[in-house]
Design an enzyme around this catalytic site. Structure first.
Site, short mmCIF file in Angstrom:
data_model
loop_
_atom_site.label_atom_id
_atom_site.label_comp_id
_atom_site.label_asym_id
_atom_site.label_seq_id
_atom_site.Cartn_x
_atom_site.Cartn_y
_atom_site.Cartn_z
N GLU A 31 0.85 -1.19 0.00
CA GLU A 31 0.00 0.00 0.00
C GLU A 31 0.88 1.24 0.00
O GLU A 31 1.80 1.35 0.81
CB GLU A 31 -0.91 -0.01 1.23
CG GLU A 31 -1.61 1.29 1.55
CD GLU A 31 -2.44 1.84 0.40
OE1 GLU A 31 -2.30 3.05 0.09
OE2 GLU A 31 -3.22 1.07 -0.20
N ILE A 47 -22.71 2.89 1.78
CA ILE A 47 -23.97 2.23 1.47
C ILE A 47 -23.73 0.76 1.13
O ILE A 47 -22.83 0.43 0.36
CB ILE A 47 -24.66 2.91 0.27
CG1 ILE A 47 -24.91 4.39 0.56
CG2 ILE A 47 -25.96 2.20 -0.08
CD1 ILE A 47 -25.74 4.65 1.78
N HIS A 49 -25.45 -1.61 -0.97
CA HIS A 49 -26.50 -1.58 -1.99
C HIS A 49 -27.21 -2.93 -2.08
O HIS A 49 -26.60 -3.99 -1.94
CB HIS A 49 -25.88 -1.23 -3.35
CG HIS A 49 -25.35 0.16 -3.42
ND1 HIS A 49 -26.17 1.26 -3.61
CD2 HIS A 49 -24.09 0.65 -3.33
CE1 HIS A 49 -25.43 2.36 -3.63
NE2 HIS A 49 -24.17 2.01 -3.45
N VAL A 172 4.16 0.95 -5.95
CA VAL A 172 4.60 0.12 -7.07
C VAL A 172 4.97 1.01 -8.25
O VAL A 172 4.19 1.86 -8.68
CB VAL A 172 3.50 -0.88 -7.47
CG1 VAL A 172 3.89 -1.62 -8.75
CG2 VAL A 172 3.26 -1.87 -6.34
N ARG A 310 -13.99 7.58 -7.72
CA ARG A 310 -14.41 6.24 -8.12
C ARG A 310 -13.64 5.83 -9.37
O ARG A 310 -13.42 6.65 -10.26
CB ARG A 310 -15.93 6.23 -8.40
CG ARG A 310 -16.77 6.31 -7.15
CD ARG A 310 -18.20 6.67 -7.47
NE ARG A 310 -18.38 8.12 -7.52
CZ ARG A 310 -19.51 8.73 -7.90
NH1 ARG A 310 -20.53 8.03 -8.29
NH2 ARG A 310 -19.59 10.03 -7.90
N CYS A 399 -11.57 13.12 22.88
CA CYS A 399 -12.44 13.78 21.90
C CYS A 399 -13.80 13.99 22.54
O CYS A 399 -14.54 13.03 22.77
CB CYS A 399 -12.57 12.91 20.64
SG CYS A 399 -13.77 13.53 19.43
N CYS A 401 -16.46 15.67 21.35
CA CYS A 401 -17.60 15.56 20.43
C CYS A 401 -18.09 14.12 20.32
O CYS A 401 -19.30 13.86 20.35
CB CYS A 401 -17.23 16.07 19.04
SG CYS A 401 -16.80 17.82 18.97
N CYS A 436 -16.62 19.61 16.08
CA CYS A 436 -15.51 20.57 16.02
C CYS A 436 -14.42 20.14 15.05
O CYS A 436 -13.46 20.87 14.84
CB CYS A 436 -14.93 20.81 17.42
SG CYS A 436 -13.68 19.62 17.93
N CYS A 441 -9.33 17.91 20.07
CA CYS A 441 -8.62 16.70 20.47
C CYS A 441 -7.27 16.49 19.79
O CYS A 441 -6.49 15.62 20.20
CB CYS A 441 -9.49 15.47 20.20
SG CYS A 441 -9.98 15.25 18.48
#
Length: 483
Positions: A31, A47, A49, A172, A310, A399, A401, A436, A441
């Protein structure tokens, strides 16, 4: 030498890696970023689908429906957030109601269960805040929502526990055929593998074209989104689509598994595969289109906007399988929507093909269960107090929130394929995802990362190299240090 090298640590690559870890194979994932879920997989609508709009017989249709059916059991096995909330496709013109019928028939041909046509009143009975202009809807009870970060990270962790090696910040540069398989040249050195699986998102065409005469072309299709505060999360309980077009499934309104409300995406074909910027025009367009479905959306509760890309292949279908003229080179190419839903099925499908090609046997000791990061908010008061007594870090809120504790952040860093950056912590714990947007944080999270990773505080990054959060020390600190 590895038996298999998977290129790409998004949801597709991690799903393939997890399925490969069922076999007696030496597998690695390369990666280019510092963490999994750092490309297309980190910026989508989350989602699941149902599978009613893909062309019958296509790979998109097959993988979507299979992935949808796999998701509930997978969520139980790997402990990530998933909810089968159902979805609606809205029609605003009586003359187009026949298109809903055609969509229903297409879904049934794909094997989608429970599809039902509703009139406007029936649709509003399910979703009271829908527009009065809605004339009809297609209801799909098998539609769902998932945390894309949670799904991807769960797959990666389970793969790692079962022996898969993750090679981060490994980009790569070249792939070429050798007698033993493939030689992959990267920015960190050369890697040899008997088989290669190409799950490189918007760059999968370039990798395929290095080894095969069958050339593919991917266009980056940018989708912009708005995320609203949890106070707006009650505007919709189901995922609300509009009639799909050639560019996609249109602008949707959907709750998230964490209680927010999401609007989007737009669909813009762009030449730059790195351009994830948002535009005022794009955000205005998606908010206006979303308001056609739910008129009284509280725009003033928008807490952030973002864009994702995408990987749209010219043939408009997933390209899955071994390249005809490149034995041992397997493609997961053109994985756009419904790619998130399809990922578990793609992993199952391609891992099976690779294992058969290499003559690999399944492990007897595969560990298929994974437990996610403990969330103290899901405990009773008594259980939480017991936890804090045993580990006071769970009593320290970092954090405010999202009410994320130091204990959760430490767990996120120490886990298999653990967080190594601010974004890594954010994706695993939601620290910084609240109203926020990390304004409170961030300093404390930096301190915890620095302590746990044993790195200088100036080395802590937002994500990739070059995104270091701190650039220097103030005069008082340098004075105290005697410099």
């Amino acid at each position: 030498m590895y038996d298999v090298l998977v290129i790409g640590g998004g949801v597709t690559g991690c799903s393939i890696a997890r399925e490969l870890s069922r076999y007696r194979l030496k597998t690695a994932v390369a990666e280019r970023e510092e963490d999994v879920c750092s490309g297309t997989s980190k910026a989508n609508s989350g989602i699941v689908h149902a599978g009613f709009d893909a062309e019958p017989g296509s790979q998109k249709a097959r993988m979507n429906v299979r992935g949808n059916r796999m998701m509930p059991q997978l969520a139980r096995e790997l402990d990530f957030a998933f909810r089968q909330n159902g979805s609606l496709v809205l029609c605003f013109d009586r003359k187009q109601l026949g298109q809903l019928q055609a969509l229903k028939e297409k879904g049934e041909a794909n094997g989608v269960e429970g599809l039902k046509l509703l009139n406007g009143e029936e649709a509003r009975a399910l979703e009271p805040k829908l527009s009065g202009a809605v004339e009809g809807a297609l209801y799909a009870p098998t539609g769902g929502i998932v945390c894309p970060f949670g799904l991807t990270i769960a797959m990666a962790e389970n793969a790692a526990v079962n022996g898969v090696e993750f090679l981060f910040e490994t980009e790569v540069l070249e792939i070429r055929r050798i007698d033993a398989g493939y030689l992959v040249r990267t920015n960190t050195g050369e890697i040899e593998a008997r088989a290669v699986v190409n799950a490189a998102g918007v760059y999968a065409d370039a990798l395929n074209n290095m080894v095969s005469e069958r050339k593919y072309h991917i266009t980056a299709r940018r989708g912009q989104y708005c995320l609203l505060d949890k106070k707006a999360g009650t505007a919709a309980d189901r995922t609300i689509f509009q009639m799909p077009t050639a560019m996609g499934k249109g602008v949707l309104v959907t709750p998230t598994v964490h209680g927010n409300l999401m609007l989007g995406p737009t669909a813009e074909d762009i030449p730059d595969k790195e351009d994830i910027s948002t535009t005022s025009e794009g955000l205005e367009t998606l908010q206006s289109k979303a308001a056609l479905s739910v008129p009284d959306l509280p725009r003033n509760m928008t807490i952030t906007s973002f864009a994702g890309l995408r990987a749209h292949e010219d043939g408009d279908d997933f390209i899955l399988g071994e390249a005809e003229d490149a034995p041992g080179f397997f493609n997961a190419l053109g994985i756009e929507s419904p790619g998130l839903t399809s990922a578990p099925a793609i992993g199952e499908y391609l891992a099976g093909m690779v294992a058969e090609k290499l003559g690999a046997e399944k492990k007897e000791d595969f560990a298929g269960q994974r437990k996610g990061i403990l969330n103290p908010q899901e405990l009773t008061v008594e259980e939480r107090n017991t936890l804090i007594r045993s580990n006071p870090a769970y009593g320290s809120i970092v954090c405010r929130c999202e009410m994320v504790t130091e204990g959760e952040i430490v767990d996120a860093i120490r886990r298999p394929v653990g967080a190594r950056s601010l974004d890594g912590v954010k994706r695993r714990t939601r620290a910084g995802m609240g109203r926020c947007q990390a304004g409170f944080c961030t300093p404390r999270t930096i301190e915890i990362l620095q302590r746990e990773l044993g790195e200088p505080d100036l080395a802590v990054r937002k994500n990739r190299a070059g995104s270091e959060l701190l650039t220097g020390k103030d005069k008082e600190e340098l004075k105290e240090a005697g410099r």
